[in-house]
Design an enzyme around this catalytic site. Structure first.
Site, PDB file in Angstrom:
ATOM      1  N   HIS A  52       0.907  -1.249  -0.092  1.00  0.00           N
ATOM      2  CA  HIS A  52      -0.061   0.093  -0.096  1.00  0.00           C
ATOM      3  C   HIS A  52       0.772   1.242  -0.055  1.00  0.00           C
ATOM      4  O   HIS A  52       1.974   1.151   0.128  1.00  0.00           O
ATOM      5  CB  HIS A  52      -1.090  -0.097   1.033  1.00  0.00           C
ATOM      6  N   HIS A  54       1.593   3.843   1.853  1.00  0.00           N
ATOM      7  CA  HIS A  54       2.088   4.712   2.862  1.00  0.00           C
ATOM      8  C   HIS A  54       3.683   4.599   2.740  1.00  0.00           C
ATOM      9  O   HIS A  54       4.426   3.873   2.468  1.00  0.00           O
ATOM     10  CB  HIS A  54       1.798   3.993   4.305  1.00  0.00           C
ATOM     11  N   ASP A  56       5.992   4.863   4.830  1.00  0.00           N
ATOM     12  CA  ASP A  56       6.916   3.840   5.334  1.00  0.00           C
ATOM     13  C   ASP A  56       6.911   2.528   4.903  1.00  0.00           C
ATOM     14  O   ASP A  56       7.539   1.571   5.333  1.00  0.00           O
ATOM     15  CB  ASP A  56       6.579   3.698   7.008  1.00  0.00           C
ATOM     16  N   HIS A  57       6.277   2.179   3.711  1.00  0.00           N
ATOM     17  CA  HIS A  57       6.071   1.177   2.847  1.00  0.00           C
ATOM     18  C   HIS A  57       6.786   1.377   1.320  1.00  0.00           C
ATOM     19  O   HIS A  57       7.052   0.455   1.022  1.00  0.00           O
ATOM     20  CB  HIS A  57       4.747   0.433   2.737  1.00  0.00           C
ATOM     21  N   HIS A 134      -7.566  -0.546   5.554  1.00  0.00           N
ATOM     22  CA  HIS A 134      -6.322   0.313   6.046  1.00  0.00           C
ATOM     23  C   HIS A 134      -6.106   1.196   5.129  1.00  0.00           C
ATOM     24  O   HIS A 134      -6.266   2.604   5.695  1.00  0.00           O
ATOM     25  CB  HIS A 134      -5.065  -0.571   6.174  1.00  0.00           C
ATOM     26  N   ASP A 153       0.035  -3.654   6.357  1.00  0.00           N
ATOM     27  CA  ASP A 153      -0.727  -3.021   7.626  1.00  0.00           C
ATOM     28  C   ASP A 153      -2.299  -3.697   7.603  1.00  0.00           C
ATOM     29  O   ASP A 153      -3.102  -3.073   8.073  1.00  0.00           O
ATOM     30  CB  ASP A 153      -0.640  -1.580   7.468  1.00  0.00           C
ATOM     31  N   HIS A 191       4.766  -4.590  10.977  1.00  0.00           N
ATOM     32  CA  HIS A 191       5.150  -3.868  12.206  1.00  0.00           C
ATOM     33  C   HIS A 191       4.960  -4.633  13.392  1.00  0.00           C
ATOM     34  O   HIS A 191       4.350  -5.784  13.606  1.00  0.00           O
ATOM     35  CB  HIS A 191       4.131  -2.604  12.652  1.00  0.00           C
TER      36      HIS A 191
HETATM   37 ZN   LIG Z   1       0.106   1.648   6.489  1.00  0.00          ZN
END
Ligand SMILES: [Zn+2]
Length: 280
Positions: A52, A54, A56-57, A134, A153, A191
């Protein structure tokens, strides 16, 4: 074949799958730790998988692509690099929606439910599962050959992702698609949230013996600073409240805390559990 955990930021895990020669990376939010590992082990990066949008990905994708091109040029004259660097680009598999809308502009292969990805260098197939909730366009990669699910996530060890863009109904559907995979599937989420997730799980289902045992084990593992991911789907089904919306004890706890007042169905129980966890 090895699945290597690459810790990053505060509590992220990137997953690198390799055979000692070629490697793919899932959700590289930062290029540096990935490149360090590739260099250390002399591995060749051959594909990137993204669940996805975001940061941090996906934050490391650009740099990994640029470096792959540089590696390919292998010391080419800097002035000519722009010409030669486009001759090879790594495939980036990610949500079709994010490719179409440009939300993840680096995606070369947009994927959605039912797609199968083949990575020839590793001789591995991944089935794509749409798991919105998410985010509205989240996907997961299931590899039957490795008995493994890379779910970003969506499903966490002991919990699930917050609903930033999707609806509770979408997340319920997404989790159901995951729940029907083989019970021995290893769940590689992105995570290390397990301890706080299980603390919440115990609040809503305090008499679940399997959950109590798991919580004690996870406490011991975290005290040593060790990871609790991957987990196994069968254990998630027995202990993760978001997969246990039919549990009489969870329903009873919600009711006694006035968090479930209307009709009782999977969606209303899930919604109540998710809302409680958001403020836990
Ligand atoms: Zn995320």
């Amino acid at each position: 074949m090895e699945i290597q955990q690459i810790p990053a930021f505060v509590d992220n895990y990137f997953w690198l799958i390799h055979n000692g020669k070629d490697a793919i990376i899932v959700d590289p939010g930062d290029a540096t730790p990935v490149q360090n590992f590739l260099q250390q082990r002399q591995l060749n990066l051959c594909a990137i998988l993204v669940t996805h949008h975001h940061a941090d990905h996906i934050g490391g994708i650009g740099k990994l692509l640029a470096n792959a091109s540089t590696d390919f040029n292998n010391g080419a004259v800097p002035g000519n690099s722009s010409q030669t660097s486009i001759s090879r680009s790594l495939p980036v598999y990610g949500p079709l929606f994010d490719q179409k809308t440009g939300r993840i502009p680096t995606i070369t292969h947009g994927c959605s439910q039912g797609d199968s990805i083949f990575i020839p260098e590793l001789n591995l197939y991944f089935d794509v599962i749409d798991v919105p909730g998410h985010t509205k366009s989240h996907i997961a990669f299931y590899c039957a050959g490795l008995n493994s699910l890379f779910c970003g996530d969506t499903l966490f060890a002991g919990g699930c992702g917050r609903l930033f863009e999707g609806t509770p109904a979408q997340m319920v559907d997404s989790l159901q698609k995951i729940a029907i995979l083989p019970a021995n599937t290893r769940v590689y989420c992105a995570h290390e949230y397990t301890l706080s997730n299980l603390r919440f799980a115990l609040t809503v289902e305090p008499n679940n013996e399997t959950l109590r045992t798991r919580y004690a084990q996870v406490c011991a593992v975290r005290e040593k600073g060790l990871p609790t991911v991957p987990s196994e789907l069968g254990l998630e089904l027995q202990t993760n409240p978001f997969l246990r919306v039919a549990s009489p004890e969870i329903i009873g706890t919600l009711q006694s805390h006035n968090k479930l007042t209307g009709p009782i169905d999977e969606l209303s129980v899930f919604t109540a559990v998710r809302r409680w966890k958001d403020h836990f």
